[in-house]
Design an enzyme around this catalytic site. Structure first.
Site, PDB file in Angstrom:
ATOM      1  N   GLU A   9       0.842  -1.193   0.000  1.00 47.30           N
ATOM      2  CA  GLU A   9       0.000   0.000   0.000  1.00 47.30           C
ATOM      3  C   GLU A   9       0.873   1.237   0.000  1.00 47.30           C
ATOM      4  O   GLU A   9       2.005   1.226   0.492  1.00 47.30           O
ATOM      5  CB  GLU A   9      -0.939  -0.010   1.211  1.00 47.30           C
ATOM      6  CG  GLU A   9      -1.989  -1.119   1.143  1.00 47.30           C
ATOM      7  CD  GLU A   9      -3.138  -0.891   2.114  1.00 47.30           C
ATOM      8  OE1 GLU A   9      -3.100   0.113   2.852  1.00 47.30           O
ATOM      9  OE2 GLU A   9      -4.069  -1.714   2.115  1.00 47.30           O
TER      10      GLU A   9
ATOM     11  N   ASP B 107     -19.477  -8.845  -5.696  1.00 41.69           N
ATOM     12  CA  ASP B 107     -19.141  -8.099  -4.487  1.00 41.69           C
ATOM     13  C   ASP B 107     -18.483  -6.763  -4.834  1.00 41.69           C
ATOM     14  O   ASP B 107     -18.730  -5.739  -4.191  1.00 41.69           O
ATOM     15  CB  ASP B 107     -18.207  -8.940  -3.611  1.00 41.69           C
ATOM     16  CG  ASP B 107     -18.365  -8.623  -2.141  1.00 41.69           C
ATOM     17  OD1 ASP B 107     -19.411  -8.062  -1.749  1.00 41.69           O
ATOM     18  OD2 ASP B 107     -17.445  -8.940  -1.362  1.00 41.69           O
TER      19      ASP B 107
END
Length: 204
Positions: A117, A142
């Site tokens: 990240e 989803d």
């Protein structure tokens, strides 16, 4: 008169001729190897292309169904799936059917894996809990519902993705909403869509 006797002259092969022959054979051998090598590379590239198209073909029909039901563009779904899962080859995608790196919470089926990240202007590796699905179609569902329902703190967070009229607007809406920590995420999605002509699925 005395008879003349003739002796058979032994034929001598010139050394330069032998060398030239070996050289010709060597060049032919190297050329053959080079040709086979080129063929192997070409075949590998062709197989890779087919593999990529096969991945797109597998996801595209359900992506178009989700467009009809909720308005999200198939090019964006496909572009994100390609980018996030490395064509379905990442461990998360291949073993756990999670194409988009969607995180898990509570008692949802999950797996803990390392992920990168972008935090404080640098890439870091963290351990994250990710959802586990039975099929890639479940992962697509989803992913789309995240756009439809938003988050607990902002149900309208991804509204711009659903109302976008083209993939560039949708990609920018993803970036603005903070879908990914990568500051270049929108450009990467756009690049994948344009490289593989995914926009065609938005209108078919």
């Amino acid at each position: 008169m005395p008879k003349k006797t003739y002796q058979k002259r032994k034929s001598k092969t010139s050394i330069p001729l032998i060398f030239a022959g070996i050289l010709v054979i060597g060049v032919a051998f190297v050329f053959s190897l080079h040709t086979l090598s080129d063929f192997g590379v070409e075949k590998e590239q062709k197989e890779e292309t087919l593999s990529h198209q096969g991945f797109i073909d597998q996801l595209a029909p359900h992506a178009k169904e989700l467009q009809q039901g909720y308005g999200v563009l198939p090019s964006v779904i496909l572009g994100q799936a390609i980018l996030e899962s490395n064509w379905g080859q990442s461990q998360l995608a291949s073993q756990y059917k999670n194409l988009f790196g969607i995180k898990a919470s509570g008692n949802q089926p999950k797996v803990s894996l390392e992920t990168k990240e972008y935090v404080n202007e640098q890439w870091i590796t963290i351990q994250g809990d990710f959802k586990v699905y039975n099929t890639w179609d479940e992962s697509l569902d989803d992913h789309t519902m995240l756009f439809v329902n938003g988050t607990n703190w902002d149900p309208q967070l991804y509204a711009g993705v659903l109302t976008a009229t083209d993939y560039k607007q949708a990609a920018q809406a993803l970036q603005t909403a903070g879908y990914a920590t990568d500051p270049d995420y929108a450009n990467k999605i756009i690049s994948v869509i344009e490289t593989y002509n995914l926009e065609q699925y938005d209108h078919s």
